[in-house]
Design an enzyme around this catalytic site. Sequence first.
Site, PDB file in Angstrom:
ATOM      1  N   GLN B 149      47.886  40.553  50.108  1.00 49.45           N
ATOM      2  CA  GLN B 149      46.607  39.689  50.006  1.00 49.45           C
ATOM      3  C   GLN B 149      46.692  38.649  49.184  1.00 49.45           C
ATOM      4  O   GLN B 149      47.091  38.987  48.080  1.00 49.45           O
ATOM      5  CB  GLN B 149      45.283  40.736  49.936  1.00 49.45           C
ATOM      6  CG  GLN B 149      44.081  40.055  50.271  1.00 49.45           C
ATOM      7  CD  GLN B 149      42.796  40.685  49.468  1.00 49.45           C
ATOM      8  OE1 GLN B 149      42.239  40.148  48.396  1.00 49.45           O
ATOM      9  NE2 GLN B 149      42.295  41.968  50.075  1.00 49.45           N
ATOM     10  N   HIS B 151      44.510  35.349  46.671  1.00 49.90           N
ATOM     11  CA  HIS B 151      43.179  34.792  46.329  1.00 49.90           C
ATOM     12  C   HIS B 151      43.484  33.380  46.529  1.00 49.90           C
ATOM     13  O   HIS B 151      44.465  32.642  46.282  1.00 49.90           O
ATOM     14  CB  HIS B 151      42.900  34.679  44.768  1.00 49.90           C
ATOM     15  CG  HIS B 151      42.696  36.187  44.101  1.00 49.90           C
ATOM     16  ND1 HIS B 151      42.695  36.496  43.121  1.00 49.90           N
ATOM     17  CD2 HIS B 151      41.816  37.206  44.719  1.00 49.90           C
ATOM     18  CE1 HIS B 151      42.240  37.610  42.832  1.00 49.90           C
ATOM     19  NE2 HIS B 151      41.684  38.097  43.800  1.00 49.90           N
ATOM     20  N   GLU B 178      41.222  36.151  50.272  1.00 50.95           N
ATOM     21  CA  GLU B 178      40.138  36.147  50.058  1.00 50.95           C
ATOM     22  C   GLU B 178      39.563  34.853  48.984  1.00 50.95           C
ATOM     23  O   GLU B 178      40.480  34.348  48.213  1.00 50.95           O
ATOM     24  CB  GLU B 178      40.069  37.603  48.808  1.00 50.95           C
ATOM     25  CG  GLU B 178      39.035  37.577  48.060  1.00 50.95           C
ATOM     26  CD  GLU B 178      38.779  38.739  46.847  1.00 50.95           C
ATOM     27  OE1 GLU B 178      40.138  39.275  46.830  1.00 50.95           O
ATOM     28  OE2 GLU B 178      37.884  39.096  46.687  1.00 50.95           O
ATOM     29  N   GLU B 229      35.308  42.781  50.878  1.00 51.02           N
ATOM     30  CA  GLU B 229      35.729  44.059  50.236  1.00 51.02           C
ATOM     31  C   GLU B 229      35.079  44.081  48.853  1.00 51.02           C
ATOM     32  O   GLU B 229      35.061  44.989  47.966  1.00 51.02           O
ATOM     33  CB  GLU B 229      37.261  43.802  49.846  1.00 51.02           C
ATOM     34  CG  GLU B 229      37.905  42.681  48.957  1.00 51.02           C
ATOM     35  CD  GLU B 229      39.259  42.767  48.598  1.00 51.02           C
ATOM     36  OE1 GLU B 229      39.775  43.749  49.083  1.00 51.02           O
ATOM     37  OE2 GLU B 229      39.503  41.805  47.968  1.00 51.02           O
ATOM     38  N   GLN B 304      39.435  48.817  47.664  1.00 49.14           N
ATOM     39  CA  GLN B 304      40.388  48.131  46.887  1.00 49.14           C
ATOM     40  C   GLN B 304      40.187  48.660  45.464  1.00 49.14           C
ATOM     41  O   GLN B 304      39.053  48.765  44.896  1.00 49.14           O
ATOM     42  CB  GLN B 304      39.770  46.673  46.857  1.00 49.14           C
ATOM     43  CG  GLN B 304      40.304  45.958  45.603  1.00 49.14           C
ATOM     44  CD  GLN B 304      39.557  44.469  45.347  1.00 49.14           C
ATOM     45  OE1 GLN B 304      40.326  43.651  45.391  1.00 49.14           O
ATOM     46  NE2 GLN B 304      38.300  44.322  45.120  1.00 49.14           N
ATOM     47  N   ASP B 343      45.556  42.082  40.803  1.00 48.95           N
ATOM     48  CA  ASP B 343      44.746  40.980  41.109  1.00 48.95           C
ATOM     49  C   ASP B 343      44.063  40.265  39.718  1.00 48.95           C
ATOM     50  O   ASP B 343      43.259  39.371  40.024  1.00 48.95           O
ATOM     51  CB  ASP B 343      43.708  41.031  42.197  1.00 48.95           C
ATOM     52  CG  ASP B 343      42.758  42.260  41.905  1.00 48.95           C
ATOM     53  OD1 ASP B 343      43.036  42.821  40.739  1.00 48.95           O
ATOM     54  OD2 ASP B 343      41.727  42.275  42.335  1.00 48.95           O
ATOM     55  N   SER B 370      45.547  43.119  45.706  1.00 53.65           N
ATOM     56  CA  SER B 370      44.407  42.604  46.556  1.00 53.65           C
ATOM     57  C   SER B 370      44.129  41.410  45.762  1.00 53.65           C
ATOM     58  O   SER B 370      42.722  41.141  45.433  1.00 53.65           O
ATOM     59  CB  SER B 370      43.391  43.782  46.249  1.00 53.65           C
ATOM     60  OG  SER B 370      43.201  44.202  44.661  1.00 53.65           O
TER      61      SER B 370
END
Lengths: 195, 561
Positions: B149, B151, B178, B229, B304, B343, B370
């Site tokens: 995943q 950002h 995200e 999330e 998460q 992350d 994440s």
Amino acid sequence: MSYSYSIEMQMEDQSRASKGKDPKEVVIAVSPAFGKALSKTIINVEHSKVLREIISGIEEQGGVTRVIRNFETADLAFIGHLAAKLSGSGIGIGIQSRGTTIIHQRGLDPLSNLELFPQSPLITLETYRNIGRNAALYARGENVDPVPVVNDQMARPRYQAIAAILHLKEAQQIVGGKPAVNVDYSFTISEEETV
Amino acid sequence: MKLNPTAVRRSKRFQVLEDRPVNKDGFVHEWPEQGFIAMSSPDDPLPSVKIQDGRIIELDGKLRKDFDMLDQFIADYTIDIKSTVQMMNMESLDIARKLVDINVSRAEVLAVVKGLTPAKVVEVLNQLNVVEMMMALQKMRARKKPSNQCHVTNVRDNPVLMAADAAEAALRGFDEQETTVGIVRYAPFNALALLVGSQTVRGGILTQDALEEATELRLAMLGLTTYAETISIYGTESVFKDGDDTPWSKSFLASAYASRGSKMRFTSGTGSEVQMAGSEGKSMLYLEVRCIMMAKGAGVQGLQNGSISCIGIPAAVPSGIRAILAENLATTMFDLEVASGNDQTFSHSDLRRSAKMLCQMLPGTDFVFSGYSAVPNSDNMFAGSNMDSSDLDDYLIIQRDMMVDGGLRPVEESQVIEMRYQAAKTMQVLFEELAFPAITEEEIDAATYANSSEDMPKRNVMEDLKAAESVLKEGITGLDVALALANRGYHQVAERIFNMLKQRVAGDYLHTSAIIDENNIVQSAVNNENDYTGPGTGYRMSDERWEEIKNIRQAISPSEY
């Protein structure tokens, strides 16, 4: 030859703080340990210097300062919100011992704010003065340019654990159910010659 | 005589060491009374369970009348009453060995863990070293295929750049994206940018917009995001209540997402209770295991964790990075999807941040990061990720060196430029159709070739915000977006967005660890369950995938010489 100066701050907790009436008033609410159990911010700036800069910023704009101490929480949002609620102008500043600062306004949600300075290691004395200045401008009902917020993604690796320690020491000074009090403050400045 | 410390002659070697990046990190000694301890505090409870009349009356040394709300929630909704006495009678060391033993299946471990209390889980995890934890994670991860995943944010919330960055991230292989905001009122635009940017490249990419909970839910309900999330939970009652929340209120929020067919997971992590002065003297891992078990009890499909935004705290104490791996592992032991952190910045040292990242990348997790920052960290509005867009080549080469699937793929510069252009152009068309402030050709050109928001011309923020607010006010939906694009002949991306809406009706992507592939097929722990039982089993890279990972653009062919 150069000069250095040191500021001594005397803070004395007084009677219970009530709601102010002066529309020029900006209330600064300090956290439970500020200037008492703790005396310096996370980057070792003395609380006396921090407070003096904020007050100077307010007074430069014709604002009137009142300092109160909150005992019930170490949470910045609520410290700032309390300051705003008790302020004659409805504008308040909240500050924690590690240096994190907020400008708040009466009527906003506690978790909302006018300006927030979340990264305490990056707040300089100049920023504190500007925070005071902006708070006084908000109190006058003016349109205000927010103080630029500095961001450093490497502040966490360096300071997060220290911030937590300072917060824990702050939280140890919480007195549940004790209402906020007015704080008398004064500064003594001494100048020293250094070779 | 007392030596003046500054006058002592310094070792040149120590001076070199002091200048190394790692010495800019913060380290502290343990302080158990305040929870400054990673995996085992003297105040952690000892494991115990007692059942009477079909319910738990004693949990980890505490009687039901003394339960706090987390104890109660976990006792009533998470722990399997039927098996708990039997499972609690097993030695923690034996359970730890089952986790590592390739001859013990994932299903068998899940059946054991169902009956354990929080303190018992912590005792089991404390038996394992990091290599054993990684072996266990490889087996216990719910989805067979690991994924990643990212950002996608920027400091100016520039929607054109954001869409282009989302497109590039999609091309690079991220299955989930995200975003979050600098200015809160920009939120609907950011959701739009990720939706349009990602679907420009391929259908099936899931997107989310991390915000204050009510707005986040609203955007999901409108179909402008496809998962969520940032629903935070905490390991002590005091910290939970500080956020005006309870396990029940969070469960209610979770069901709100489920009712609209939107994927969601909770968020938690070691260190948050310390940060909020509410650890009650318990170890970070014990509190996190309570969070994991609360998530399980609430019925959400995943979590998460991996310390996330409080990583500076476990990272400062001994065994802290091991505790973070342990919390990822514990999540999988409860059959939950894990988006395993990595992350947030936690170290100035490239060595240290790589070493930490390998703990999740090598065994593989449902989402290794994440939030890998698909943009430069200077544009990362989550305060910076452990790796960012400038580390992409390092990451691809580590995949190639280790023959490990970290979820990313090498890309051609020309492809990236093409997709960034397409995404920016599609945003221009969408803004025209919705009568939003115009996106100029100059902006499209800048976004196509940009590295960061500094490369973008400035937009009129006030006008943008007005339009962004109208999305919520008028209730512009994902369907409206698809229709607007179809009207202008952008059929492919319109259809992909429409397909994401259809996924909500089918609901298959509410299953544990769901991602959606380029053929619009859900891959989850139901149809792609991890079946690792040692060498030759579980996820093995296909030949095509290995070819893809091998062929980095930097490699030269021997025939060139």
